[in-house]
Design a protein around this motif. Structure first.
Motif, PDB file in Angstrom:
ATOM      1  N   ASN A 166      -5.136   3.809   0.778  1.00 30.36           N
ATOM      2  CA  ASN A 166      -5.589   2.631   1.505  1.00 30.36           C
ATOM      3  C   ASN A 166      -5.731   1.426   0.595  1.00 30.36           C
ATOM      4  O   ASN A 166      -6.273   0.399   0.996  1.00 30.36           O
TER       5      ASN A 166
ATOM      6  N   ARG B 258       0.849  -1.192   0.000  1.00 25.37           N
ATOM      7  CA  ARG B 258       0.000   0.000   0.000  1.00 25.37           C
ATOM      8  C   ARG B 258       0.882   1.238   0.000  1.00 25.37           C
ATOM      9  O   ARG B 258       1.640   1.461   0.942  1.00 25.37           O
TER      10      ARG B 258
ATOM     11  N   ALA C 228      -9.538  -1.870  -1.486  1.00 26.38           N
ATOM     12  CA  ALA C 228      -8.657  -1.945  -0.320  1.00 26.38           C
ATOM     13  C   ALA C 228      -8.777  -3.309   0.346  1.00 26.38           C
ATOM     14  O   ALA C 228      -9.802  -3.985   0.237  1.00 26.38           O
TER      15      ALA C 228
ATOM     16  N   PRO D 186      -3.771  -1.402  -1.623  1.00 23.58           N
ATOM     17  CA  PRO D 186      -2.521  -2.045  -2.042  1.00 23.58           C
ATOM     18  C   PRO D 186      -2.438  -2.107  -3.566  1.00 23.58           C
ATOM     19  O   PRO D 186      -3.425  -2.428  -4.238  1.00 23.58           O
TER      20      PRO D 186
END
Length: 436
Positions: free
Chosen positions: A299, A294, A323, A301
């Motif tokens: 928020n 991330r 997320a 990745p």
């Protein structure tokens, strides 16, 4: 033109990028047999290898529904597999305990299976190109009581390397052994190449390039919790693994540890940084590392490519929108797969392809391609419309190197979080032959 350039240029033929998925005729699916699918033990990325070729033959390994090791062989180009269910068994309820195979330069099959802080389980075929194995044995008898993540690598001269972790999550060291085909014997190369100092452990990915240089990169983990993963470090050996150096040419004082490691990218803990992904190197020896984490201030990745061309660069692929949090112990149920990577340089441009799986795309086998890393445009496509569940990509690395053919091990599997077991019936193992 170098072999690596030929391989990577072939991967970018125009048909590869037409439409939302590959043209039907570009992926040939070869069925193998049904296998255990209650977790991802047959389909984790750190299988080195699940598929491996030697001359005109390809070998495969997986666990049956009963947890027995199944070995297979076919002539390349044939759909007919010779399969052998062995008496070897593994604890398939733990997805760490995967099977790794390799064929050495004389055609002998080597296999390691059922490892998660276990004593070494290793065997070799009785004769070249055979599925009949000699009795399980030790390699050197040294540092073989707590083995995890066994990985074989074949050197251009046909000798083998064997990497594994000695110890446990959060307090492990990297062991490297070497197999000489002229003597048929293993020897200890490094009992502690990367030292966790009893405080942490390294989770690595490695690559042997066409010049026999060995590249390795790794994240550190401070505890059994995956959320404690941090940073991406790098080392290279140009003498078969005896000595190791940084990109500057500075020799490492071994063992490598957190204080003397070269860092390709500094990534804080609690960044959803995954461990055990993939890396390659181009003809010039420049390393490329695929991972996900991330980014700061987000928020979500994202897949990232970390690469070196005189200095380290980190590029986000940037196409994900959903997320998720990566934390806890054991094998996790994660909405995306750890990525496989090919990367190359040609005509002054840096290019890369990432193979992955993402719930956002319906959990299919997918690829992302960028033909010029000076720009951030990645083209994302699906190989087929086949649902693969919790599958992670592994492929026949030796066939790719020798014949410029991409063969993926594919099996739909379902992973429950933290080593749980699902009630998934046996699923078909297949080889996706990606025709380019």
């Amino acid at each position: 033109m170098s072999l690596l350039k030929k391989i990577f240029i072939c991967l970018l033929l125009p048909s590869f990028l037409i439409g939302g998925s590959l043209r039907a005729q570009t992926v040939k699916i070869i069925p193998v047999g049904k296998a255990w699918a209650n977790n991802s033990v047959n389909a984790v990325i750190f299988r080195k290898n699940s598929l491996v070729s030697y001359k005109d033959y390809q070998f495969i390994a997986y666990y049956s529904e009963t947890g027995n090791v199944v070995l297979g062989k076919r002539k390349l180009g044939s759909k007919n597999w010779e399969l052998k269910t062995t008496d070897l068994k593994g604890n398939v309820t733990d997805a760490h305990n995967c099977i790794s195979i390799m064929v050495d330069g004389k055609g002998y099959l080597h296999i390691a299976w059922d490892h998660h802080n276990h004593p070494l389980h290793y065997a070799k075929s009785k004769s070249p190109l055979s599925l009949e194995l000699d009795a399980p044995t030790s390699m050197t008898g040294e540092t073989e009581k707590s083995v995890s993540y066994p990985e074989f690598y074949r050197m251009p001269n046909g000798n083998l390397l064997f990497f594994y972790r000695n110890g446990a999550s959060g307090k492990g060291n990297l062991v490297v052994k070497s197999y000489d085909i002229s003597t048929s014997k293993w020897s200890m190369l490094h009992e502690n190449l990367i030292d966790g100092e009893g405080k942490r452990s390294a989770y690595w990915q490695a690559f042997v390039d066409a010049k026999s240089n060995i590249h390795i990169s790794w994240v550190w983990r401070e505890s059994a919790d995956v959320a404690s993963n941090h940073d991406m470090a790098y080392a290279c050996s140009k003498d078969g693994g005896k000595t190791w150096q940084k990109t500057s040419g500075e020799k490492y004082q071994l063992p490598i540890n957190a204080s003397n490691a070269e860092y390709a990218c500094k990534i804080p803990q609690n960044s959803e940084l995954i461990n055990q992904t993939s890396m390659v190197a181009d003809q010039a020896g420049n390393p490329y590392i695929a991972t996900y984490f991330r980014p700061e201030g987000s928020n979500v990745p994202q897949y990232h490519l970390i690469h070196f061309d005189g200095k380290w660069h980190t590029q986000s692929l940037g196409f994900r929108t959903q997320a998720f949090s990566l934390s806890g112990m054991g094998t996790k149920k994660i909405p995306i797969a750890r990525p496989q990577l090919v990367a190359w340089s040609a005509k002054g441009k840096l290019s890369a392809m990432v193979i992955f799986r993402d719930e956002e795309r319906g959990s299919k086998a997918s690829v992302a391609v960028n033909t010029d890393l000076n720009h951030t445009k990645w083209q994302v496509k699906d190989l087929t419309d086949t649902y693969v569940g919790s599958w992670e990509p592994s492929f026949d690395t030796e066939l790719w190197k020798s014949k410029q053919q991409l063969h993926l091990f594919v099996q739909p599997v379902e992973q429950a979080d933290g080593e749980g077991k699902t009630n998934t019936p046996p699923q078909l193992v297949q080889v996706f032959e990606v025709k380019l």
